[in-house]
Design a protein around this motif. Structure first.
Motif, PDB file in Angstrom:
ATOM      1  N   GLN A 198     -19.789 -17.790  42.107  1.00 23.72           N
ATOM      2  CA  GLN A 198     -21.217 -17.374  41.691  1.00 23.72           C
ATOM      3  C   GLN A 198     -22.140 -17.651  43.040  1.00 23.72           C
ATOM      4  O   GLN A 198     -22.844 -16.545  43.228  1.00 23.72           O
ATOM      5  CB  GLN A 198     -21.937 -18.001  40.635  1.00 23.72           C
ATOM      6  N   LYS A 199     -22.102 -18.628  43.702  1.00 24.18           N
ATOM      7  CA  LYS A 199     -23.050 -18.863  44.771  1.00 24.18           C
ATOM      8  C   LYS A 199     -22.875 -17.875  45.862  1.00 24.18           C
ATOM      9  O   LYS A 199     -23.648 -17.173  46.399  1.00 24.18           O
ATOM     10  CB  LYS A 199     -22.995 -20.311  45.414  1.00 24.18           C
ATOM     11  N   LEU A 200     -21.305 -17.727  45.990  1.00 19.52           N
ATOM     12  CA  LEU A 200     -21.117 -16.796  47.066  1.00 19.52           C
ATOM     13  C   LEU A 200     -21.660 -15.138  46.996  1.00 19.52           C
ATOM     14  O   LEU A 200     -22.219 -14.542  47.704  1.00 19.52           O
ATOM     15  CB  LEU A 200     -19.739 -16.497  47.467  1.00 19.52           C
ATOM     16  N   ILE A 201     -21.494 -14.924  45.590  1.00 16.19           N
ATOM     17  CA  ILE A 201     -22.003 -13.416  45.235  1.00 16.19           C
ATOM     18  C   ILE A 201     -23.375 -13.329  45.331  1.00 16.19           C
ATOM     19  O   ILE A 201     -23.700 -12.252  45.778  1.00 16.19           O
ATOM     20  CB  ILE A 201     -21.524 -13.255  43.810  1.00 16.19           C
ATOM     21  N   ASP A 202     -24.203 -14.388  44.942  1.00  8.53           N
ATOM     22  CA  ASP A 202     -25.583 -14.349  45.001  1.00  8.53           C
ATOM     23  C   ASP A 202     -26.048 -14.356  46.572  1.00  8.53           C
ATOM     24  O   ASP A 202     -26.941 -13.504  47.106  1.00  8.53           O
ATOM     25  CB  ASP A 202     -26.330 -15.529  44.460  1.00  8.53           C
ATOM     26  N   ASP A 203     -25.279 -14.931  47.346  1.00 10.72           N
ATOM     27  CA  ASP A 203     -25.672 -15.173  48.977  1.00 10.72           C
ATOM     28  C   ASP A 203     -25.304 -13.577  49.386  1.00 10.72           C
ATOM     29  O   ASP A 203     -25.846 -13.047  50.574  1.00 10.72           O
ATOM     30  CB  ASP A 203     -24.727 -16.177  49.544  1.00 10.72           C
ATOM     31  N   MET A 204     -24.038 -12.993  48.967  1.00 10.47           N
ATOM     32  CA  MET A 204     -23.808 -11.689  49.584  1.00 10.47           C
ATOM     33  C   MET A 204     -24.725 -10.625  49.027  1.00 10.47           C
ATOM     34  O   MET A 204     -25.129  -9.571  49.661  1.00 10.47           O
ATOM     35  CB  MET A 204     -22.394 -11.260  48.980  1.00 10.47           C
ATOM     36  N   ILE A 205     -25.294 -10.886  47.787  1.00 15.82           N
ATOM     37  CA  ILE A 205     -26.325  -9.722  47.337  1.00 15.82           C
ATOM     38  C   ILE A 205     -27.619  -9.922  48.111  1.00 15.82           C
ATOM     39  O   ILE A 205     -28.341  -9.115  48.855  1.00 15.82           O
ATOM     40  CB  ILE A 205     -26.661 -10.028  45.863  1.00 15.82           C
ATOM     41  N   ASP A 206     -28.085 -11.284  48.561  1.00 12.06           N
ATOM     42  CA  ASP A 206     -29.011 -11.507  49.486  1.00 12.06           C
ATOM     43  C   ASP A 206     -28.848 -10.837  50.949  1.00 12.06           C
ATOM     44  O   ASP A 206     -29.814 -10.205  51.537  1.00 12.06           O
ATOM     45  CB  ASP A 206     -29.441 -13.016  49.522  1.00 12.06           C
ATOM     46  N   THR A 207     -27.712 -11.001  51.336  1.00  8.81           N
ATOM     47  CA  THR A 207     -27.437 -10.674  52.712  1.00  8.81           C
ATOM     48  C   THR A 207     -27.398  -9.262  52.722  1.00  8.81           C
ATOM     49  O   THR A 207     -27.789  -8.399  53.972  1.00  8.81           O
ATOM     50  CB  THR A 207     -25.983 -11.206  52.909  1.00  8.81           C
TER      51      THR A 207
END
Ligand code: NI
Length: 171
Positions: free
Chosen positions: A29-38
């Motif tokens: 979930q954290k990776l998904i949020d970071d990917m969206i931010d990126t």
């Protein structure tokens, strides 16, 4: 949430076939949020996990780049189960910044995937959405849009990247 470094053409992780996601846990979930931010920071309309150094079958697409609610899609273990038509348009990639070239893609594709809540879903994408789906799935298979080019068009991009690399302006 944080903005991650986007790997560029020449980084080995972009050539790794990504492995299926087996658990939708807190770290995913954290990776998904970071990917969206990126993706939004870049800015871009799509991002695959191996572009941020994680060779897992996960990708995000938002054609509105965060401007319209409900348009951010998270695709886990996506696969194309149907495709129709053909369309030839310009395409670019955050891992090959500042280059665009014409690539032929299906006009419509149907994806089967798991969403971030663990639900299996199917979704048709048309036009730019179909293009983004195909482009990001290519990433998960270690393929980049330049691999679809031939001859002069391919040589031109690869030579320019080699030149930029040599002068330390690529990585
Ligand atoms: Ni790309």
């Amino acid at each position: 949430m944080s903005v991650l470094a986007i790997r560029k053409y020449g980084d080995d992780v972009l050539r790794l076939p990504a492995t299926p996601v087996d658990a939708i846990d807190e770290s995913l979930q954290k990776l998904i949020d970071d990917m969206i931010d990126t993706m939004y920071a870049a800015p871009g309309v799509g991002l695959a996990a191996n572009q941020v150094g994680v060779a897992k079958r996960l990708m995000v697409i938002d054609l509105s780049v965060g401007k319209r609610p409900g348009e951010c899609h998270v695709f886990i273990n996506p696969e194309i189960i149907e495709s129709e038509g053909e369309i030839t348009e310009e395409e670019g990639c955050l891992s090959i910044p500042d280059f665009v070239e014409i690539v032929t893609r299906p006009e419509r594709v149907k994806l089967r995937y798991t969403d971030r809540n663990g639900t299996t879903r199917e979704m048709w994408g048309d036009g730019l959405m179909a293009r983004a789906m195909c482009h990001e799935i290519d990433h998960l298979n270690g393929t980049l849009f330049v691999d679809h080019l031939r001859g002069f068009k391919k040589d031109r991009i690869l030579k320019k990247i080699a030149k930029l690399s040599k002068s330390g302006m690529w990585f």
